[in-house]
Write an enzyme that holds these catalytic residues in place. Structure first.
Site, PDB file in Angstrom:
ATOM      1  N   ASN A   1       0.826  -1.203   0.000  1.00 28.31           N
ATOM      2  CA  ASN A   1       0.000   0.000   0.000  1.00 28.31           C
ATOM      3  C   ASN A   1       0.862   1.255   0.000  1.00 28.31           C
ATOM      4  O   ASN A   1       1.058   1.883  -1.041  1.00 28.31           O
ATOM      5  CB  ASN A   1      -0.930  -0.028   1.214  1.00 28.31           C
ATOM      6  N   ASP A   2       1.405   1.595   1.157  1.00 31.05           N
ATOM      7  CA  ASP A   2       2.110   2.872   1.283  1.00 31.05           C
ATOM      8  C   ASP A   2       3.291   2.993   0.328  1.00 31.05           C
ATOM      9  O   ASP A   2       3.588   4.074  -0.170  1.00 31.05           O
ATOM     10  CB  ASP A   2       2.599   3.053   2.718  1.00 31.05           C
ATOM     11  N   VAL A   3       3.942   1.870   0.048  1.00 33.40           N
ATOM     12  CA  VAL A   3       5.131   1.953  -0.792  1.00 33.40           C
ATOM     13  C   VAL A   3       4.784   2.172  -2.257  1.00 33.40           C
ATOM     14  O   VAL A   3       5.660   2.305  -3.098  1.00 33.40           O
ATOM     15  CB  VAL A   3       6.012   0.681  -0.665  1.00 33.40           C
ATOM     16  N   THR A   4       3.468   2.211  -2.583  1.00 31.80           N
ATOM     17  CA  THR A   4       3.079   2.507  -3.959  1.00 31.80           C
ATOM     18  C   THR A   4       2.297   3.816  -4.039  1.00 31.80           C
ATOM     19  O   THR A   4       1.719   4.136  -5.047  1.00 31.80           O
ATOM     20  CB  THR A   4       2.163   1.391  -4.509  1.00 31.80           C
TER      21      THR A   4
END
Lengths: 141, 315, 122
Positions: A66-69
């Site tokens: 999630n956050d890393v994209t």
């Protein structure tokens, strides 16, 4: 996972994996998990190597990340994760996200990626959904 | 002409150090990495065998029992499932730190009447770092194993409390340096350092674990290197320095990957920061699709890049 | 292991009655510092080249190497001087050796899983 990789490779699709450094729970953990799933290591690319490839990719498939994209890290200075290096999945022609629901991730940050026109949300359990896709790939054509 | 056995032992240690560095060098590519493990193993066996022939070593029963116990713990820990590797790693940081702290303690009691202030300072520093790494790693392992809550545990003024505990540990250490013969202070210093380690890691959330593990890795290495100073053992200094710099590099990479600084990870529990983030909650449209459609698009693609997260790993 | 190095009598284990209190920085410390700094630089350069693919095995391998602390435990337990130092030393041997065995084992298990794709199309 290997089944998806094999099913796509058999159809002549080139499959690569883009690994963010903090994917998993310790440095490099994701690579070990994928290697355990019998994915050849030359298909595992780290973030710096894979990011230039997204614009040429037809599909970016996000599974359980999630956050890393989150493109907000690049564009939105008010975002708590602004400035964090991310995987540029939003630059691919089509983005697919397999996710249980719209609920925000661990850090509780909304992800604009999900609202892009070229993003398809695939709601469901990652394992089940990947299994379904593999079955469809095998059945069709 | 033959070398005295003491010098042979030193040569074995030097060979072990060279093998350790080779081991890490071979790890640069998956093709040669397994040679690296072999080199490391040969180096370790060489060093242990050399030590067992050391002329000062006269009592073997305890050592044999301890080696058996160590193997009995180590083998199951070496066979855990791959998703459990982070917990295992945290646990092994704890064991490494424990070993370093124990040897430091043993040295203190063994050398006591003749201890110089300088040596006392080295031992204190080594034991403090070893002890705090021990409890810190245990807490990290507990969080990763989900025995302890993953969410950051925070309370008002916690940084101040942690800081005071650290100051207390240093104060006791200074008192020990001034008067090394105050044996009662030594356990106090260890307890305070243990407490500090626990306080340090408890507030850190699950998302920051990659950084914390790397940092604890670096502390474990540092405590081993310091032990090398205490014992005047170059092989420990080198192994500790290698481990320490590896942990340090990984911590820096992890921090960069999350765009955070060390102090931010250590003192600003994640999760709190975003509490203010929600705000604009406009309804935007989302396109959803079925497995069938997804399969059709994937089948007609030329290149697909998969971005996996931990959610996938569990599946 | 430490006594033969340089033969510093003041630090020698086997002549524990000789040492005098020295308040200046011992020369052993300086030579160890040399070794530490050089090793840290070597470590930095070598480890920087480790592929991010292998960061997890890297950590478990350095853990196993770090378990060389076991030799210190062996010496302390083996000297059998006081009960407390023997017990602490033996405990240290057990803790460190578990890392050595477990660390090498799991590193090798992980590395065995890393396979190149079969030579085929492309």
């Amino acid at each position: 996972m290997l089944e998806l990789y094999d099913a796509l490779s058999k159809k002549g699709v080139e499959v690569k994996f883009g690994i963010h450094p903090v994917a998993g729970r310790m440095p490099g953990h994701m690579n070990v998990l994928l290697a355990e799933a019998d994915i050849p290591y030359d298909k595992l690319l780290d973030m710096d190597a894979v990011n230039p490839e997204f614009p040429q990719a037809d599909v970016a498939l996000v599974i359980g990340a999630n956050d890393v994209t989150n493109p907000a890290a690049r564009s939105d200075p008010s975002s708590p994760i602004y400035g964090m290096p991310i995987l540029d999945v939003d630059k691919a022609r089509t983005v697919m996200v397999i996710k249980r629901s719209m609920s925000p991730g661990f850090a509780g940050i909304d992800n604009p990626l999900y609202y892009l026109d070229r993003t398809m949300m695939l709601f469901g359990d990652a394992k089940v959904f990947v299994g379904d896709i593999v079955r469809e790939l095998g059945a069709g054509h | 002409m033959s070398l005295p056995s003491d010098q042979l032992i030193q040569i074995a240690y030097i060979a072990a150090i060279a093998l350790f560095i080779l081991a890490l060098k071979w790890l640069s590519s998956p093709a040669t990495a397994r040679h690296g493990v072999l080199a490391g193993e040969v180096g370790a066996v060489l060093a242990v065998a050399a030590t067992l022939t050391e002329s000062g070593v006269i009592e073997y029963r305890w050592i044999a029992v301890a080696l058996a116990v160590g193997a009995a713990i180590g083998v199951p820990l070496g066979l855990v499932h791959m998703t459990a590797v982070p917990q295992r790693t945290a646990l092994s940081h704890a064991f490494g730190a424990l070993a370093a702290a124990l040897v430091g303690g043993a040295e203190y009691y063994a050398r006591l009447p003749h201890l110089t202030r300088f040596e006392m300072g080295e031992i204190s520093l080594e034991v403090i770092i070893g002890s705090l790494t021990l409890t810190g790693s245990l807490i990290a392992a507990g969080k990763l194993q989900e025995i302890l809550p993953q969410r950051p545990i925070t309370y008002r003024g916690q940084n101040l409390v942690s800081l005071l505990v650290l100051v207390a540990a240093v104060a006791v250490a200074v008192a020990l340096v001034i008067r090394p013969e105050q044996t009662r202070l030594f356990p106090v210093m260890v307890m305070v350092a243990l407490l500090f380690g626990a306080l340090l890691v408890t507030p850190i959330g699950g998302a920051d674990m990659p950084t914390v593990i790397s940092l604890l890795n670096s502390y474990t290495g540092l405590s081993a290197a310091l032990l090398g100073f205490v014992l005047n053992s170059k092989v420990l200094v080198v192994a500790g320095a290698l481990d320490g710099s590896s942990g340090f590099i990984l911590s820096v990479i992890m921090c960069k990957a999350m765009n955070r600084s060390f102090s931010n990870v250590m003192f600003g529990a994640f999760g709190q920061v975003q509490a203010a983030a929600p705000g604009t909650k406009e309804e935007r449209t989302v396109r959803s699709a079925s497995a069938e459609e997804a399969a059709a698009i994937l089948a007609s693609a030329n290149t697909v890049i998969i971005a996996p997260g931990y959610g996938m790993a569990v599946a | 292991m430490w006594s033969p190095e340089g033969g510093h009598k003041a630090r020698s284990y086997f002549a524990p009655d000789e040492p005098v209190k020295e308040e200046h920085v011992p020369s052993d410390f300086i030579s160890n510092l040399y070794v530490f700094v050089l090793a840290a630089f070597v470590g930095f350069e070598v480890i920087r080249r480790v592929s991010p693919l292998l960061h997890t095995p890297l950590m478990s391998l350095t853990n196993a190497l770090d378990a060389i602390v076991v030799v210190a435990g062996i010496i302390i337990a083996g000297r059998h001087e006081t009960v407390i130092s023997t017990v602490l030393g033996a405990a240290a041997v057990a803790a460190a050796f578990s890392n050595m065995v477990g660390g090498f084992l799991i590193t090798d298990r992980m590395l065995r899983m890393f396979k190149r794709s079969k030579p085929k199309q492309r």
